[in-house]
Design a protein around this motif. Structure first.
Motif, PDB file in Angstrom:
ATOM      1  N   GLU A 282       0.740  -0.963  -0.070  1.00 49.21           N
ATOM      2  CA  GLU A 282      -0.166   0.021  -0.093  1.00 49.21           C
ATOM      3  C   GLU A 282       0.676   1.183  -0.345  1.00 49.21           C
ATOM      4  N   PHE A 283       1.933   0.578   0.585  1.00 44.76           N
ATOM      5  CA  PHE A 283       2.544   2.579   1.022  1.00 44.76           C
ATOM      6  C   PHE A 283       3.989   2.294  -0.239  1.00 44.76           C
ATOM      7  N   GLY A 284       4.500   1.287   0.179  1.00 44.72           N
ATOM      8  CA  GLY A 284       5.717   0.927  -0.308  1.00 44.72           C
ATOM      9  C   GLY A 284       7.033   1.268   0.480  1.00 44.72           C
ATOM     10  N   GLU A 285       6.508   1.137   1.771  1.00 44.81           N
ATOM     11  CA  GLU A 285       7.250   1.636   3.280  1.00 44.81           C
ATOM     12  C   GLU A 285       6.477   0.890   4.873  1.00 44.81           C
ATOM     13  N   THR A 286       6.819   0.457   6.011  1.00 42.81           N
ATOM     14  CA  THR A 286       6.222   0.146   6.565  1.00 42.81           C
ATOM     15  C   THR A 286       6.525   1.382   7.499  1.00 42.81           C
ATOM     16  N   ARG A 287       5.221   0.935   8.333  1.00 45.39           N
ATOM     17  CA  ARG A 287       4.180   2.407   8.755  1.00 45.39           C
ATOM     18  C   ARG A 287       4.660   1.184  10.494  1.00 45.39           C
ATOM     19  N   ARG A 288       4.902   1.433  11.210  1.00 42.45           N
ATOM     20  CA  ARG A 288       5.721   0.495  12.567  1.00 42.45           C
ATOM     21  C   ARG A 288       4.393   1.560  13.887  1.00 42.45           C
ATOM     22  N   GLY A 289       4.152   0.898  14.433  1.00 42.70           N
ATOM     23  CA  GLY A 289       3.384   1.670  15.358  1.00 42.70           C
ATOM     24  C   GLY A 289       4.846   2.180  15.919  1.00 42.70           C
ATOM     25  N   TRP A 290       4.563   3.470  17.762  1.00 41.85           N
ATOM     26  CA  TRP A 290       6.082   3.884  18.124  1.00 41.85           C
ATOM     27  C   TRP A 290       5.439   4.463  19.465  1.00 41.85           C
ATOM     28  N   LEU A 291       5.422   4.095  20.603  1.00 39.76           N
ATOM     29  CA  LEU A 291       5.683   4.146  21.683  1.00 39.76           C
ATOM     30  C   LEU A 291       6.515   4.854  22.466  1.00 39.76           C
ATOM     31  N   GLY A 292       7.828   5.288  21.759  1.00 39.54           N
ATOM     32  CA  GLY A 292       8.559   6.187  22.537  1.00 39.54           C
ATOM     33  C   GLY A 292       8.815   5.764  24.347  1.00 39.54           C
ATOM     34  N   VAL A 293       9.309   4.537  24.267  1.00 38.04           N
ATOM     35  CA  VAL A 293      10.216   3.832  25.766  1.00 38.04           C
ATOM     36  C   VAL A 293      11.216   2.958  24.792  1.00 38.04           C
ATOM     37  N   ARG A 294      11.845   3.175  25.756  1.00 35.43           N
ATOM     38  CA  ARG A 294      13.273   2.412  26.411  1.00 35.43           C
ATOM     39  C   ARG A 294      12.912   1.225  27.266  1.00 35.43           C
ATOM     40  N   ILE A 295      13.077   0.069  26.856  1.00 36.62           N
ATOM     41  CA  ILE A 295      12.842  -1.209  27.868  1.00 36.62           C
ATOM     42  C   ILE A 295      13.968  -1.612  28.122  1.00 36.62           C
ATOM     43  N   GLN A 296      13.836  -2.987  29.613  1.00 36.21           N
ATOM     44  CA  GLN A 296      14.838  -3.845  29.523  1.00 36.21           C
ATOM     45  C   GLN A 296      13.431  -5.193  30.043  1.00 36.21           C
ATOM     46  N   ASN A 297      14.130  -6.111  30.212  1.00 37.37           N
ATOM     47  CA  ASN A 297      13.402  -7.578  30.560  1.00 37.37           C
ATOM     48  C   ASN A 297      13.924  -7.042  32.184  1.00 37.37           C
TER      49      ASN A 297
END
Length: 501
Positions: A282-297
């Motif tokens: 559809e777009f020729g590229e990906t459009r992923r969701g983004w939360l804007g956090v850095r995480i660790q286990n």
């Protein structure tokens, strides 16, 4: 020629896993006999009917890249050198320059070729393969089982999940296959692969699903199907079929000492691939969701320090100043346990769930904050827009120098001398570590001198007295661990749980 899976990932560290062309160490598995389940389905007498039904949609991919070849300059040999004529003839024969040759001589071009597999998903000419099969090729051909060769153009590609979508023009409708539901797969289910191993052309192999949800450290969204179906060099990009003739995986990588199949192959699940393919179309590229956090286990010690009850979720270690999480009220130290109704069992689940969510969607995020479960609503941004945003850094002020010991650490308030000694970021606030006892748990957790304790059990600290006071408070509460938020000199933070007993 396929390339290693490790070269497709962020080459931050060597990977034991390689694309279907490559080789690495393998572990010998010992088979044991188990009783047959009475209701289990027996092996099919033949895969011939299934292979005949779908083979027409499986294609070979030939990708060529034209690169400039460097001209070679003949070493400056003294006149009369015995081998002067020999060197002159050798270099000129290969297009190089002899002594006195022109620096402006045109460069030669060299073609690099690779072979892989793919399959048609739309009779109009839409073909799916691996991104690493085509790479940066500027000449791609799709070769059909009847020998027809068609030029292909790239509609879109995604290096994070190693997928590419191509388009060919045909005078007639093409044989196409459809995707199935890979979430219904169970270890032990029969599957069949078709591809172009070692450039031989279409070959059929069969086996079973060995496992699901494999993380081979090739990228941020690893969730591979493992199969013992023979996958070899050239099978990359080919389909993995269920017994209904549906594509439930895209063959991508193997674990092997020789480059040949040893029964450990990996495929991108259809459930992961289909949304990406739809976006690329559809777009020729990906459009992923983004939360804007850095995480660790969250490990057991961290879970105990946070009073989570059990190790679960994704611990927020940083928040992007311009990301969607900040205005939604998420904070460093929150543990995300559910996202948009989906449970987050461990930290690696979260990026995959967020990325598959639509950009702009308002989702409920369930967090645990200071032993309380809260729900925050976040309107997702677009990952591609936020990938270059800097991680949020805490503000800072100067504090006098006071030295104390705690948890095997020598602690001091930050002053100008220590800021210069450890090259601390100007706005970094907290308590600087000046020494680590090599026999302490802190050393085992790789805490180092020059790092800064920003928080203790989610409470900010600015002096060594703040640190010792918080530790004594935790002991009086019967807590076994203290959760430290530790920053490196550049301000990048991580959580470390240390025993206070």
């Amino acid at each position: 020629m396929d390339v290693p899976a490790s070269s497709r990932a962020q080459s931050r560290r060597p990977s034991r896993f390689r694309a279907a062309a490559s080789c690495l160490a393998v572990v010998t598995l010992l088979a044991t006999s188990v009783p047959m389940v009475a209701q289990a389905r027996s092996a099919p007498e033949s895969f011939a009917d299934l292979a005949e039904e779908v083979t027409g949609a499986v294609v070979n991919i030939s990708a060529s890249t034209t690169v400039e070849a460097r001209n070679r300059t003949l070493p400056q040999l003294p006149p009369g050198t015995p081998f002067e004529d020999l060197f002159e003839e050798f270099f000129n024969r290969r297009g190089g320059q002899g002594n006195g040759g022109s620096d402006s001589a045109p460069q030669r071009q060299r073609r690099s070729n690779s072979l892989g597999s793919g399959f048609v998903i739309d009779s109009s000419g839409i073909v799916v393969t691996n991104n690493h099969v085509i790479g940066d090729a500027n000449d791609i051909s799709v070769i059909f089982p009847d020998g027809t060769r068609l030029k292909a153009e790239i509609i879109g590609k995604d290096s994070k999940v190693d997928l590419a979508v191509l388009k060919v023009k045909s005078d007639k409708p093409l044989k196409a296959v459809k995707f199935g539901n890979s979430d219904l797969l169970r270890p032990g289910d029969w599957v069949m692969a078709i591809g172009n191993p070692f450039g031989l052309g279409g070959s059929v192999t069969a086996g079973i699903i060995s496992a699901r949800g494999r993380n081979i450290e090739s990228g941020p969204y690893d969730n591979y199907i493992q199969t013992d179906t023979a996958i070899n060099k050239g099978n990359s990009g080919g389909p993995l079929f269920n017994m209904e003739g549906e594509v439930i995986g895209i063959n991508t990588a193997i674990l092997s000492p020789t480059g040949g199949s040893v029964g450990i192959g990996f495929a991108v699940p259809a459930s992961t691939a289909v949304p990406i393919i739809e976006q690329l179309r559809e777009f020729g590229e990906t459009r992923r969701g983004w939360l804007g956090v850095r995480i660790q286990n969250v490990d057991d010690a961290t879970a105990e320090a946070l009073n989570l009850g059990s190790a679960r979720g994704a611990l927020i270690a940083g928040i992007d100043e311009k990301g969607p999480a900040k205005p939604a009220g998420l904070e460093v130290g929150d543990v995300i346990v559910k996202f948009d109704g989906r449970e987050v069992k461990e930290s690696r689940d979260l990026p995959r769930i967020v990325a598959s969510s639509p950009v702009g969607k308002a989702v409920d995020v369930v967090i645990v904050r200071k032993s309380q479960q809260l729900t925050k609503q976040v309107t997702l941004g677009r990952l591609e827009d936020g990938e270059k945003q800097a991680t949020l850094q805490a503000p800072s002020t100067e504090t006098p120098t006071v030295t104390r010991q705690a948890l095997g650490l020598n602690l001091s308030g930050i002053n100008d001398e220590l800021r210069r000694r450890y090259n601390l970021k100007d706005d970094l606030k907290g308590v600087v570590i000046t020494r680590v006892d090599p026999n302490s748990a802190a050393a085992d957790k790789r805490i180092q001198a020059g790092e800064v304790i920003v928080e203790v059990s989610q409470e900010p600290v600015s002096t060594p007295a703040d640190v010792t006071k918080r530790i004594e408070s935790l002991k009086s509460q019967g807590r076994k661990s203290a959760l430290l938020l530790v920053a490196n000199p550049q301000g990048e933070v991580r959580f470390v749980a240390l025993s206070v007993e």
